[in-house]
Design a protein around this motif. Structure first.
Motif, PDB file in Angstrom:
ATOM      1  N   THR A  46      -5.057   4.879  -6.889  1.00 33.17           N
ATOM      2  CA  THR A  46      -6.439   4.851  -6.397  1.00 33.17           C
ATOM      3  C   THR A  46      -6.647   3.682  -5.443  1.00 33.17           C
ATOM      4  O   THR A  46      -7.260   3.822  -4.382  1.00 33.17           O
ATOM      5  CB  THR A  46      -7.429   4.765  -7.582  1.00 33.17           C
ATOM      6  OG1 THR A  46      -7.267   5.928  -8.385  1.00 33.17           O
ATOM      7  CG2 THR A  46      -8.860   4.677  -7.104  1.00 33.17           C
ATOM      8  N   ARG A  47      -6.111   2.509  -5.820  1.00 33.44           N
ATOM      9  CA  ARG A  47      -6.272   1.324  -4.968  1.00 33.44           C
ATOM     10  C   ARG A  47      -5.538   1.497  -3.639  1.00 33.44           C
ATOM     11  O   ARG A  47      -6.080   1.196  -2.578  1.00 33.44           O
ATOM     12  CB  ARG A  47      -5.738   0.090  -5.697  1.00 33.44           C
ATOM     13  CG  ARG A  47      -5.833  -1.197  -4.885  1.00 33.44           C
ATOM     14  CD  ARG A  47      -5.313  -2.383  -5.671  1.00 33.44           C
ATOM     15  NE  ARG A  47      -3.974  -2.206  -6.188  1.00 33.44           N
ATOM     16  CZ  ARG A  47      -2.872  -2.337  -5.467  1.00 33.44           C
ATOM     17  NH1 ARG A  47      -2.946  -2.607  -4.185  1.00 33.44           N
ATOM     18  NH2 ARG A  47      -1.693  -2.163  -6.011  1.00 33.44           N
ATOM     19  N   LYS A  48      -4.317   2.017  -3.690  1.00 36.73           N
ATOM     20  CA  LYS A  48      -3.512   2.136  -2.472  1.00 36.73           C
ATOM     21  C   LYS A  48      -4.011   3.240  -1.539  1.00 36.73           C
ATOM     22  O   LYS A  48      -3.927   3.105  -0.325  1.00 36.73           O
ATOM     23  CB  LYS A  48      -2.042   2.386  -2.839  1.00 36.73           C
ATOM     24  CG  LYS A  48      -1.362   1.171  -3.469  1.00 36.73           C
ATOM     25  CD  LYS A  48       0.072   1.501  -3.864  1.00 36.73           C
ATOM     26  CE  LYS A  48       0.776   0.310  -4.462  1.00 36.73           C
ATOM     27  NZ  LYS A  48       2.174   0.601  -4.839  1.00 36.73           N
ATOM     28  N   TYR A  74       0.806  -1.213   0.000  1.00 35.96           N
ATOM     29  CA  TYR A  74       0.000   0.000   0.000  1.00 35.96           C
ATOM     30  C   TYR A  74       0.844   1.270   0.000  1.00 35.96           C
ATOM     31  O   TYR A  74       0.318   2.353   0.043  1.00 35.96           O
ATOM     32  CB  TYR A  74      -0.964  -0.008   1.193  1.00 35.96           C
ATOM     33  CG  TYR A  74      -1.995  -1.090   1.032  1.00 35.96           C
ATOM     34  CD1 TYR A  74      -3.104  -0.899   0.220  1.00 35.96           C
ATOM     35  CD2 TYR A  74      -1.838  -2.317   1.654  1.00 35.96           C
ATOM     36  CE1 TYR A  74      -4.045  -1.890   0.039  1.00 35.96           C
ATOM     37  CE2 TYR A  74      -2.770  -3.320   1.477  1.00 35.96           C
ATOM     38  CZ  TYR A  74      -3.872  -3.103   0.671  1.00 35.96           C
ATOM     39  OH  TYR A  74      -4.790  -4.095   0.483  1.00 35.96           O
ATOM     40  N   GLU A  75       2.150   1.135  -0.072  1.00 34.91           N
ATOM     41  CA  GLU A  75       3.020   2.299  -0.125  1.00 34.91           C
ATOM     42  C   GLU A  75       3.254   2.668  -1.584  1.00 34.91           C
ATOM     43  O   GLU A  75       3.502   1.809  -2.434  1.00 34.91           O
ATOM     44  CB  GLU A  75       4.355   1.970   0.556  1.00 34.91           C
ATOM     45  CG  GLU A  75       5.222   3.182   0.756  1.00 34.91           C
ATOM     46  CD  GLU A  75       6.452   2.848   1.577  1.00 34.91           C
ATOM     47  OE1 GLU A  75       7.523   3.356   1.233  1.00 34.91           O
ATOM     48  OE2 GLU A  75       6.334   2.064   2.530  1.00 34.91           O
ATOM     49  N   LEU A  76       3.158   3.955  -1.894  1.00 34.71           N
ATOM     50  CA  LEU A  76       3.344   4.401  -3.271  1.00 34.71           C
ATOM     51  C   LEU A  76       4.810   4.277  -3.677  1.00 34.71           C
ATOM     52  O   LEU A  76       5.703   4.603  -2.898  1.00 34.71           O
ATOM     53  CB  LEU A  76       2.901   5.862  -3.429  1.00 34.71           C
ATOM     54  CG  LEU A  76       1.426   6.170  -3.214  1.00 34.71           C
ATOM     55  CD1 LEU A  76       1.162   7.658  -3.425  1.00 34.71           C
ATOM     56  CD2 LEU A  76       0.528   5.356  -4.120  1.00 34.71           C
ATOM     57  N   THR A  77       5.039   3.806  -4.893  1.00 27.01           N
ATOM     58  CA  THR A  77       6.398   3.744  -5.420  1.00 27.01           C
ATOM     59  C   THR A  77       6.828   5.157  -5.822  1.00 27.01           C
ATOM     60  O   THR A  77       6.011   6.083  -5.882  1.00 27.01           O
ATOM     61  CB  THR A  77       6.466   2.832  -6.666  1.00 27.01           C
ATOM     62  OG1 THR A  77       5.677   3.415  -7.703  1.00 27.01           O
ATOM     63  CG2 THR A  77       5.967   1.425  -6.362  1.00 27.01           C
ATOM     64  N   LYS A  78       8.103   5.309  -6.138  1.00 29.29           N
ATOM     65  CA  LYS A  78       8.625   6.619  -6.567  1.00 29.29           C
ATOM     66  C   LYS A  78       7.883   7.105  -7.818  1.00 29.29           C
ATOM     67  O   LYS A  78       7.473   8.254  -7.915  1.00 29.29           O
ATOM     68  CB  LYS A  78      10.135   6.486  -6.846  1.00 29.29           C
ATOM     69  CG  LYS A  78      10.753   7.667  -7.579  1.00 29.29           C
ATOM     70  CD  LYS A  78      10.946   8.880  -6.664  1.00 29.29           C
ATOM     71  CE  LYS A  78      11.768   9.970  -7.300  1.00 29.29           C
ATOM     72  NZ  LYS A  78      11.037  10.892  -8.148  1.00 29.29           N
ATOM     73  N   ARG A  79       7.686   6.205  -8.786  1.00 29.47           N
ATOM     74  CA  ARG A  79       7.021   6.587 -10.030  1.00 29.47           C
ATOM     75  C   ARG A  79       5.546   6.917  -9.782  1.00 29.47           C
ATOM     76  O   ARG A  79       5.017   7.862 -10.364  1.00 29.47           O
ATOM     77  CB  ARG A  79       7.159   5.473 -11.069  1.00 29.47           C
ATOM     78  CG  ARG A  79       6.714   5.888 -12.453  1.00 29.47           C
ATOM     79  CD  ARG A  79       7.419   7.154 -12.906  1.00 29.47           C
ATOM     80  NE  ARG A  79       8.353   6.894 -13.952  1.00 29.47           N
ATOM     81  CZ  ARG A  79       9.138   7.790 -14.485  1.00 29.47           C
ATOM     82  NH1 ARG A  79       9.106   9.036 -14.069  1.00 29.47           N
ATOM     83  NH2 ARG A  79       9.975   7.475 -15.431  1.00 29.47           N
TER      84      ARG A  79
END
Length: 199
Positions: A173-175, A132-137
């Motif tokens: 949106t999912r995360k 659930y953590e956003l990646t850099k991109r």
């Protein structure tokens, strides 16, 4: 339970469509649905047939709608959309597809392309399922969304395909469980991803 991947072929040429039905029908891991010869009934067939793989001739779509495959990817994120090509199609349009099948491909290779594209979608979903953590991109894409850029503009700025942007938007949106642009902008502000004056 049927583990075979369902394939829908959308191709105006009856000879080509029937040839593909025969070739793909011999693959034990594929189930070929009755082909479509025009794009008008496509949405109804997608809802009714629930294909895992869509093999679509991009020239069936009018020039103004050739970028519509990105909309299909948003509506059917689990479905691999593959371009069937035997004449010139704009490279920018082809980049929107998960894969490309050239009409001159060897019969075994056609099945491989379809299955690889479908498997890569499934693998990506599984690997992201519990993260659930956003990646850099994804963060880069989120910041540009918050600044009001459209998917095409984001793709151009980050030098990635529009399909990749759409995938990132879906993951964001999912995360975050936030669907609106305003909500995403607020999320970006609250998490100090952008300066308040930058919006």
């Amino acid at each position: 339970m049927n583990s075979r991947k369902k394939v829908l072929i959308v191709e105006p040429s009856w000879i080509i469509a029937e040839g593909l039905v025969k070739i793909l029908g011999e693959a034990p891991s594929l189930e070929v649905l009755s082909p479509l010869h025009e794009a008008e009934c496509l949405n109804g067939r997608l809802v009714a047939g629930k294909p895992d793989i869509l093999l679509l001739n991009p020239t069936l779509l009018p020039l103004a709608k050739r970028f519509a495959s990105s909309n299909l990817m948003q509506e059917y994120p689990q479905m691999a959309i593959i371009a069937l090509v035997y004449q010139y199609v704009e490279p920018a349009v082809l980049r929107l597809y998960h894969g490309i099948v050239d009409i001159r491909e060897e019969r075994e290779h056609i099945c491989e392309i379809l299955l690889e594209c479908s498997s890569s979608l499934t693998a990506a979903d599984i690997s992201e399922e519990n993260n659930y953590e956003l990646t850099k991109r994804e963060t880069d894409v989120l910041v540009l969304i918050a600044k009001g850029f459209m998917s095409k503009e984001i793709a151009d700025r980050l030098n990635i395909s529009i399909h990749t942007v759409i995938s990132h938007r879906k993951n964001i949106t999912r995360k975050t469980n936030i669907k609106s642009v305003a909500g995403l902008a607020m999320y970006a502000l609250m998490n100090n991803l952008i300066e308040e004056g930058a919006l």
